[in-house]
Design a protein around this motif. Structure first.
Motif, PDB file in Angstrom:
ATOM      1  N   ARG A   1      -4.340   3.977   6.687  1.00 21.20           N
ATOM      2  CA  ARG A   1      -4.873   5.697   6.951  1.00 21.20           C
ATOM      3  C   ARG A   1      -5.163   6.272   5.706  1.00 21.20           C
ATOM      4  O   ARG A   1      -4.876   6.107   4.500  1.00 21.20           O
ATOM      5  N   CYS A   2      -6.376   7.160   5.905  1.00 25.46           N
ATOM      6  CA  CYS A   2      -6.527   7.700   4.542  1.00 25.46           C
ATOM      7  C   CYS A   2      -5.652   8.661   4.013  1.00 25.46           C
ATOM      8  O   CYS A   2      -4.755   9.251   4.650  1.00 25.46           O
ATOM      9  N   VAL A   3      -5.222   8.300   2.738  1.00 32.72           N
ATOM     10  CA  VAL A   3      -4.262   8.950   2.052  1.00 32.72           C
ATOM     11  C   VAL A   3      -4.497  10.277   1.332  1.00 32.72           C
ATOM     12  O   VAL A   3      -3.765  10.918   0.748  1.00 32.72           O
ATOM     13  N   PHE A   4      -5.958  10.632   1.538  1.00 31.61           N
ATOM     14  CA  PHE A   4      -6.383  12.050   1.133  1.00 31.61           C
ATOM     15  C   PHE A   4      -6.375  13.163   2.180  1.00 31.61           C
ATOM     16  O   PHE A   4      -6.670  14.210   1.853  1.00 31.61           O
TER      17      PHE A   4
ATOM     18  N   LEU B   1       0.873  -1.255   0.138  1.00 33.10           N
ATOM     19  CA  LEU B   1       0.144   0.065  -0.228  1.00 33.10           C
ATOM     20  C   LEU B   1       0.710   1.218   0.163  1.00 33.10           C
ATOM     21  O   LEU B   1       0.604   2.259  -0.626  1.00 33.10           O
ATOM     22  N   LYS B   2       2.105   1.409   0.644  1.00 29.63           N
ATOM     23  CA  LYS B   2       2.733   2.203   0.718  1.00 29.63           C
ATOM     24  C   LYS B   2       3.568   2.574  -0.461  1.00 29.63           C
ATOM     25  O   LYS B   2       3.552   3.827  -1.021  1.00 29.63           O
ATOM     26  N   THR B   3       3.800   1.570  -1.192  1.00 28.63           N
ATOM     27  CA  THR B   3       4.421   1.877  -2.574  1.00 28.63           C
ATOM     28  C   THR B   3       3.198   2.343  -3.528  1.00 28.63           C
ATOM     29  O   THR B   3       3.641   3.065  -4.497  1.00 28.63           O
ATOM     30  N   LEU B   4       2.036   1.831  -3.402  1.00 30.44           N
ATOM     31  CA  LEU B   4       1.046   2.024  -4.560  1.00 30.44           C
ATOM     32  C   LEU B   4       0.702   3.531  -4.452  1.00 30.44           C
ATOM     33  O   LEU B   4       0.616   4.224  -5.542  1.00 30.44           O
TER      34      LEU B   4
ATOM     35  N   LYS C   1       5.966   7.645   2.293  1.00 31.45           N
ATOM     36  CA  LYS C   1       7.217   6.918   2.841  1.00 31.45           C
ATOM     37  C   LYS C   1       6.682   6.287   4.033  1.00 31.45           C
ATOM     38  O   LYS C   1       7.027   5.267   4.360  1.00 31.45           O
ATOM     39  N   GLU C   2       5.555   6.766   4.698  1.00 27.99           N
ATOM     40  CA  GLU C   2       5.077   5.817   5.890  1.00 27.99           C
ATOM     41  C   GLU C   2       3.437   6.042   5.831  1.00 27.99           C
ATOM     42  O   GLU C   2       2.885   6.705   4.888  1.00 27.99           O
ATOM     43  N   LEU C   3       2.982   4.601   6.030  1.00 26.70           N
ATOM     44  CA  LEU C   3       1.529   4.740   6.001  1.00 26.70           C
ATOM     45  C   LEU C   3       0.932   3.526   6.965  1.00 26.70           C
ATOM     46  O   LEU C   3       1.516   2.505   7.132  1.00 26.70           O
ATOM     47  N   ASP C   4       0.122   4.048   7.884  1.00 28.17           N
ATOM     48  CA  ASP C   4      -0.218   3.428   9.103  1.00 28.17           C
ATOM     49  C   ASP C   4      -1.200   2.273   8.450  1.00 28.17           C
ATOM     50  O   ASP C   4      -2.228   2.698   7.805  1.00 28.17           O
ATOM     51  N   ILE C   5      -1.379   1.013   8.982  1.00 25.90           N
ATOM     52  CA  ILE C   5      -2.213   0.211   8.798  1.00 25.90           C
ATOM     53  C   ILE C   5      -2.883  -0.196  10.169  1.00 25.90           C
ATOM     54  O   ILE C   5      -2.251  -0.074  11.177  1.00 25.90           O
TER      55      ILE C   5
ATOM     56  N   ARG D   1      -7.042   5.454  -6.360  1.00 25.30           N
ATOM     57  CA  ARG D   1      -5.886   5.640  -6.661  1.00 25.30           C
ATOM     58  C   ARG D   1      -5.977   6.909  -7.709  1.00 25.30           C
ATOM     59  O   ARG D   1      -5.273   7.880  -7.723  1.00 25.30           O
ATOM     60  N   TYR D   2      -7.035   6.746  -8.661  1.00 21.51           N
ATOM     61  CA  TYR D   2      -7.199   7.580  -9.773  1.00 21.51           C
ATOM     62  C   TYR D   2      -8.382   8.530  -9.477  1.00 21.51           C
ATOM     63  O   TYR D   2      -8.566   9.366 -10.395  1.00 21.51           O
ATOM     64  N   GLY D   3      -9.137   8.423  -8.217  1.00 18.06           N
ATOM     65  CA  GLY D   3     -10.211   9.505  -7.717  1.00 18.06           C
ATOM     66  C   GLY D   3     -11.256   9.229  -8.696  1.00 18.06           C
ATOM     67  O   GLY D   3     -11.857  10.407  -9.075  1.00 18.06           O
ATOM     68  N   ILE D   4     -11.710   7.949  -9.036  1.00 19.10           N
ATOM     69  CA  ILE D   4     -12.851   7.661  -9.900  1.00 19.10           C
ATOM     70  C   ILE D   4     -14.020   7.599  -8.901  1.00 19.10           C
ATOM     71  O   ILE D   4     -13.975   6.556  -8.124  1.00 19.10           O
ATOM     72  N   ASP D   5     -15.072   8.321  -9.032  1.00 20.68           N
ATOM     73  CA  ASP D   5     -16.255   8.319  -8.187  1.00 20.68           C
ATOM     74  C   ASP D   5     -17.443   7.310  -8.579  1.00 20.68           C
ATOM     75  O   ASP D   5     -18.405   7.280  -7.693  1.00 20.68           O
ATOM     76  N   ASP D   6     -17.390   6.718  -9.865  1.00 25.31           N
ATOM     77  CA  ASP D   6     -18.519   5.972 -10.221  1.00 25.31           C
ATOM     78  C   ASP D   6     -17.990   4.602 -10.855  1.00 25.31           C
ATOM     79  O   ASP D   6     -17.278   4.674 -11.918  1.00 25.31           O
TER      80      ASP D   6
END
Ligand code: PHE
Length: 341
Positions: free
Chosen positions: A265-268, A235-238, A242-246, A321-326
């Motif tokens: 953790r929310c990436v947004f 998930l961190k790489t995708l 650098k840091e991403l809590d799970i 990842r791409y912000g697609i909402d539908d």
């Protein structure tokens, strides 16, 4: 005869005036001086003439031939010079800053793009890439995954049954688990991406067909720590963090024990947004330790080996990842949507 000679002379001159390249010049030479050329044929007619005529016209024809050869050679030189001059000029006028009209290039569908991205990440972590069928038997989709007939867990999956007895459109990519265990000896680690089908009412976040990515690692001494590390690294790489809590919550799937829902953790946002529904956590990654019954069904001794498996919604991840909402946009064939990728 004199008339003929004069006519050929003037024809040759006009033709040479119109000749602008070496290929045309060669054709002109063949037409006049070739084996069946006008001048050649005229010279051949000498042999049928009387001695006197030969004396009169012989030298004239000889002169005509020589003149024609000279004219043609001269013209050839002129053409060579002209061609060299044009080439030089073209080079001098060459504009390195000139821009070409842009060519219309195609691009990959967002699904293909994210699959390539995911495969690259897992390959870099030492995983293999596997594949499995979308049209699947009850055995691989359910029974071997510790979901026997009449087990209530089958209700978790709104299944498309088919006309072929005991065959379904796979409800998840977990069918690849058993197929791989049957073909490969541990230690093994790999992923399989692909389409999955569920009989769902279609709306902005549900479709009857979507993509999943299955993953599995089996070896002596594999533990939940390996699963959490794999999920976090991926998930961190995708999401390029650098840091991403799970966060780990219990989850139930008949083919794993214990089973988990892994959230990231929310990436947004930092304090809650519409994507994480104000919770700052996003549910992304179901997984767990492969149930001993499943290892057995795959021909692997659960006393000797342990393993983890996960199966996340690739469609959902692509949307994040791409912000697609539908979700319906993926297969809408809408050029305006596709052109954004
Ligand atoms: N196959 C499960 C689903 O589609 C996901 C999963 C896969 C969970 C592997 C645990 C392990 O819901």
């Amino acid at each position: 005869m004199i008339q003929k000679i004069n006519a050929i002379q003037s024809d040759l001159k006009t033709q040479l005036q119109q000749t602008k390249n070496q290929a045309d010049l060669e054709s002109a030479r063949v037409a006049f001086l070739g084996k069946k050329g006008f001048i050649t044929e005229l010279m051949q007619s000498l042999k049928d003439m009387s001695l006197e005529e030969k004396k009169e016209f012989g030298p004239k024809l000889q002169a005509l031939k020589q003149e024609a050869e000279a004219l043609i050679n001269q013209h050839k030189e002129t053409l060579i010079k002209q061609e060299a001059a044009t080439a030089q000029q073209r080079q001098q006028n060459f504009d390195v800053t000139a821009s070409l009209p842009s060519a219309h290039v195609g691009h990959l569908h967002p699904y293909t793009q994210i699959i390539e991205e995911i495969e690259t990440i897992f390959l870099s972590m030492g995983y293999e890439v596997w594949d499995g069928p979308e049209f699947e038997s009850d055995f691989y989709n359910f029974t071997a995954l510790n979901i026997p007939k009449d087990h209530p867990a089958r209700d978790m999956y709104d299944t498309f049954w088919t006309n072929k007895e005991n065959h379904v459109l796979r409800t998840h990519t977990s069918n690849v688990q058993i197929r791989t265990m049957q073909n490969t000896k541990p230690p093994l680690a790999g992923i399989a991406t692909g389409r999955t089908y569920r009989h769902e009412a279609v709306d902005a976040s549900h479709d009857f067909m979507f993509m999943q990515c299955e993953g599995m690692m089996i070896d002596k001494g594999v533990t939940v720590a390996h699963l959490f590390a794999a999920a976090q690294t991926f998930l961190k790489t995708l999401f390029n963090k650098k840091e991403l809590d799970i966060r780990i919550r219990p989850g139930f799937f008949p083919f794993v024990e214990p089973g988990f829902e892994i959230d990231m953790r929310c990436v947004f946002c930092k304090s809650g947004c519409s994507v994480c529904k104000k919770s700052t956590w996003i549910e992304v990654f179901p997984g767990g330790m492969i149930h001993p019954n499943v290892l057995k069904a795959g021909g692997i001794n659960p006393e000797e080996y342990t393993g983890f498996a996960f199966g996340f919604g690739l469609t959902r991840l692509a949307m994040l990842r791409y912000g697609i909402d539908d979700i319906r946009l993926f297969h809408s064939g809408k050029i305006k949507f596709l052109e954004q990728f």
